[in-house]
Design an enzyme around this catalytic site. Structure first.
Site, PDB file in Angstrom:
ATOM      1  N   CYS A  73      31.270 -27.548   4.291  1.00 37.95           N
ATOM      2  CA  CYS A  73      30.936 -27.258   4.947  1.00 37.95           C
ATOM      3  C   CYS A  73      30.912 -27.934   5.712  1.00 37.95           C
ATOM      4  CB  CYS A  73      29.294 -26.628   4.237  1.00 37.95           C
ATOM      5  SG  CYS A  73      29.752 -25.714   3.095  1.00 37.95           S
TER       6      CYS A  73
HETATM    7  C1  UGA Z   1      26.057 -28.144   2.173  1.00 39.10           C
HETATM    8  C2  UGA Z   1      24.691 -27.936   2.500  1.00 39.10           C
HETATM    9  O1  UGA Z   1      23.575 -29.289   1.905  1.00 39.10           O
HETATM   10  C3  UGA Z   1      23.740 -26.648   1.860  1.00 39.10           C
HETATM   11  O2  UGA Z   1      22.991 -27.155   2.805  1.00 39.10           O
HETATM   12  C4  UGA Z   1      24.978 -25.302   3.031  1.00 39.10           C
HETATM   13  O3  UGA Z   1      24.793 -24.502   2.265  1.00 39.10           O
HETATM   14  C5  UGA Z   1      26.612 -26.060   2.936  1.00 39.10           C
HETATM   15  O4  UGA Z   1      26.929 -26.774   2.923  1.00 39.10           O
HETATM   16  C6  UGA Z   1      26.955 -24.582   3.340  1.00 39.10           C
HETATM   17  O5  UGA Z   1      26.995 -25.015   4.720  1.00 39.10           O
HETATM   18  O6  UGA Z   1      27.297 -23.621   2.580  1.00 39.10           O
HETATM   19  P1  UGA Z   1      27.286 -28.578  -0.534  1.00 39.10           P
HETATM   20  O7  UGA Z   1      28.546 -28.867   0.722  1.00 39.10           O
HETATM   21  O8  UGA Z   1      27.680 -27.705  -0.928  1.00 39.10           O
HETATM   22  O9  UGA Z   1      26.271 -28.030   0.869  1.00 39.10           O
HETATM   23  O10 UGA Z   1      27.301 -29.768  -0.273  1.00 39.10           O
HETATM   24  P2  UGA Z   1      25.939 -31.509  -0.001  1.00 39.10           P
HETATM   25  O11 UGA Z   1      25.335 -31.457  -2.005  1.00 39.10           O
HETATM   26  O12 UGA Z   1      25.277 -30.731   1.014  1.00 39.10           O
HETATM   27  O13 UGA Z   1      26.655 -32.781  -0.057  1.00 39.10           O
HETATM   28  C7  UGA Z   1      27.813 -32.627   0.939  1.00 39.10           C
HETATM   29  C8  UGA Z   1      28.876 -33.982   1.025  1.00 39.10           C
HETATM   30  O14 UGA Z   1      27.632 -34.927   1.259  1.00 39.10           O
HETATM   31  C9  UGA Z   1      29.450 -34.238  -0.178  1.00 39.10           C
HETATM   32  O15 UGA Z   1      30.306 -34.765  -0.506  1.00 39.10           O
HETATM   33  C10 UGA Z   1      28.183 -35.601  -0.721  1.00 39.10           C
HETATM   34  O16 UGA Z   1      28.846 -36.865  -1.892  1.00 39.10           O
HETATM   35  C11 UGA Z   1      27.918 -36.081   0.568  1.00 39.10           C
HETATM   36  N1  UGA Z   1      26.456 -37.054   0.617  1.00 39.10           N
HETATM   37  C12 UGA Z   1      25.013 -36.015   0.584  1.00 39.10           C
HETATM   38  C13 UGA Z   1      26.529 -37.751   0.706  1.00 39.10           C
HETATM   39  O17 UGA Z   1      27.409 -38.759   1.383  1.00 39.10           O
HETATM   40  N2  UGA Z   1      25.222 -39.096   0.632  1.00 39.10           N
HETATM   41  C14 UGA Z   1      24.006 -37.998   0.811  1.00 39.10           C
HETATM   42  O18 UGA Z   1      22.772 -38.831   0.746  1.00 39.10           O
HETATM   43  C15 UGA Z   1      24.203 -36.499   0.408  1.00 39.10           C
END
Ligand code: UGA
Length: 446
Positions: A271
């Site tokens: 995403c």
């Molecule tokens: C993300 C959004 O959080 C959802 O709200 C959205 O619906 C979804 O995309 C989508 O568009 O369908 P997701 O991709 O499942 O969800 O994962 P996240 O938990 O948001 O993490 C994304 C990335 O960011 C991961 O690689 C995670 O390691 C990284 N991340 C997250 C960080 O590096 N630091 C943080 O503080 C949080």
């Protein structure tokens, strides 16, 4: 609501199937359709083709009862969600081909079906898509008019991989973009029937704002991460500085908030990278250079390689060095490696002549399809770090948090650890391993 509306979902991928079984779990009748026959056969046998907690269980509970697989679109529900994929193209813009063909098939099927139907776009689409692509295709193929026999809405999803069911049961908010009042009312009524007394905050707006809200939300969260990573990269050069503490202090300000300020090796997944690129491409197409978003993306492209820079500060060249990579999936609790930062890290380390042993609790099979026998795969974290010159923590799986400094010291040839996700208490490593390095951690003052 006396008679619950019948729901149809077109596209039984991660979003579509999760949404379908969640609606069905509260007694709403749902029919699901997908052009991929193999996929629907599997779902029909109760098999979920992706890794997501609770979806299989909800599918098992509703299959053949509230939730039915539909082979064709001859019996569509009152409210029809389109949840097909909108992948990124080579140039970053979004590929609407699945959305367009699904809309056309839907329109063709609706031609002969009586009664008011509401079509809801769930797929992530750049602003103006619902109005400029979905609406005309739907009208041309169905021979019906939106605003009369057809309603149209845009209802973005905010599901996170790994907690999608919880996010559907208890969302922070619902956003309904509506073509007209009747469309919005119909969808609101469905959600009120679904959530009953636990109705989340609801924002009703026009189609284009709903499309924007999805992109702006993901782009903001991605920017928050790239921001934290930028501060981390500065802090790393300052003796005594520590991004974990800095982020904690920032997050205590309610205006900032502590979530999504975790510095690390960058964001991945299906995403954030795709959506930021698509928003950049869309913005450029309509004449605005979105500097902040381009930088969010650029910072994220560079961030994974900082792990190798840290390692090289200690090891010199990586040539001939044995590196252990702990964590391959784009985040914990999934086998998904789409845009996972492990991939560019491994590729760059291979290019520099390192030998790699990787371990991940779920994603090794997927990674083996990318790197084959160019790297080795271990059965455990301890096996991966054996005789290694360096170990990089790439994904913050819980099981890695249990590793102790003594494990690294006894297993590795040179116990050089790069904590790419800040999972360890660095003080506890002091004096117990050869070197402990971490993203956003300035050199310790003695
Ligand atoms: C993300 C959004 O959080 C959802 O709200 C959205 O619906 C979804 O995309 C989508 O568009 O369908 P997701 O991709 O499942 O969800 O994962 P996240 O938990 O948001 O993490 C994304 C990335 O960011 C991961 O690689 C995670 O390691 C990284 N991340 C997250 C960080 O590096 N630091 C943080 O503080 C949080």
């Amino acid at each position: 609501m006396a008679v619950p509306p019948r729901i149809s979902i077109i596209g039984l991928g991660y979003v579509g199937l999760t949404t379908a079984v969640c609606f069905a779990s509260r007694g709403l009748p749902v029919s699901g359709f997908d052009v991929d026959i193999k996929k629907t056969e599997k779902i029909g046998q109760g098999i979920v083709h992706f890794h997501e907690p609770r979806v299989a269980e909800l599918l098992k509970d509703s299959l053949g009862r509230e939730f039915k697989i539909s082979r064709d679109m001859s019996e569509l529900g009152d409210i029809i969600f389109i949840a097909v994929g909108t992948p990124g193209k080579e140039n970053g813009s979004i590929d609407l081909s699945y959305l367009k063909s699904a809309t056309e098939m839907l329109g063709n099927a609706l031609k002969s079906q009586e009664g008011y139907r509401l079509v809801v776009v769930k797929s992530t689409v750049v602003p103006e898509t619902t109005e400029n692509a979905v609406e005309p295709i739907l009208e041309a193929s169905s021979g019906k008019k939106v605003g009369h026999e057809l309603g149209l809405a845009m209802n973005p999803e905010f599901l996170r991989e790994g907690s999608a069911v919880r996010d559907m049961f208890e969302p922070d908010r619902l956003v309904i973009g509506e073509y007209d009042k009747r469309s919005g009312d119909t969808l609101e009524e469905l959600y009120r029937a679904y959530y009953r007394e636990k109705m989340p905050p609801l924002l009703r707006t026009n189609l284009v704002n709903a499309e924007f809200i999805k992109y702006a939300s993901n782009a903001f969260l991605a920017t928050k991460i790239s921001f934290a990573n930028s501060i981390a990269n500065i802090a790393q050069r300052v003796p005594g500085a520590d991004i974990s503490v800095i982020a904690k202090g920032m997050g205590l300000d309610a205006r900032i908030g502590e979530r999504f300020l975790n510095a690390g090796l960058g964001f991945g997944g299906s995403c954030f990278p795709k959506d930021v690129k698509a928003l950049v491409a869309y913005s450029e197409r309509i004449g605005y250079d979105p500097l902040l978003l381009s930088d969010t993306e650029e910072i994220n492209t560079r961030q994974p390689l900082i792990a190798l820079e840290l390692a090289k500060n200690i090891l010199g060249s990586l040539k001939g060095k044995k590196m252990a990579i702990l964590g391959l999936s784009f985040k914990p609790d999934t086998d998904d490696i789409r845009e996972a930062v492990s991939l560019p890290i491994i590729q760059a380390a291979l290019n520099e002549g390192a030998t790699i042993t990787a371990y991940d609790p779920a994603a090794m099979e997927n990674v083996s399809q990318v790197f084959g026998n160019k790297i080795s795969y271990a059965n455990s974290a301890l096996e991966a770090i054996k005789d290694a010159d360096c170990c990089v923590i790439v994904t913050e799986w819980d099981e890695f948090r249990k590793l102790r400094p003594e494990n690294f010291a006894s297993q590795m040839k040179n116990s050089v650890i790069v904590d790419g996700r800040r999972i360890f208490d660095h003080d506890s490593f002091e004096g117990k391993v050869d070197r402990f390095l971490a993203i956003g951690l300035g050199e310790r003052q003695s």
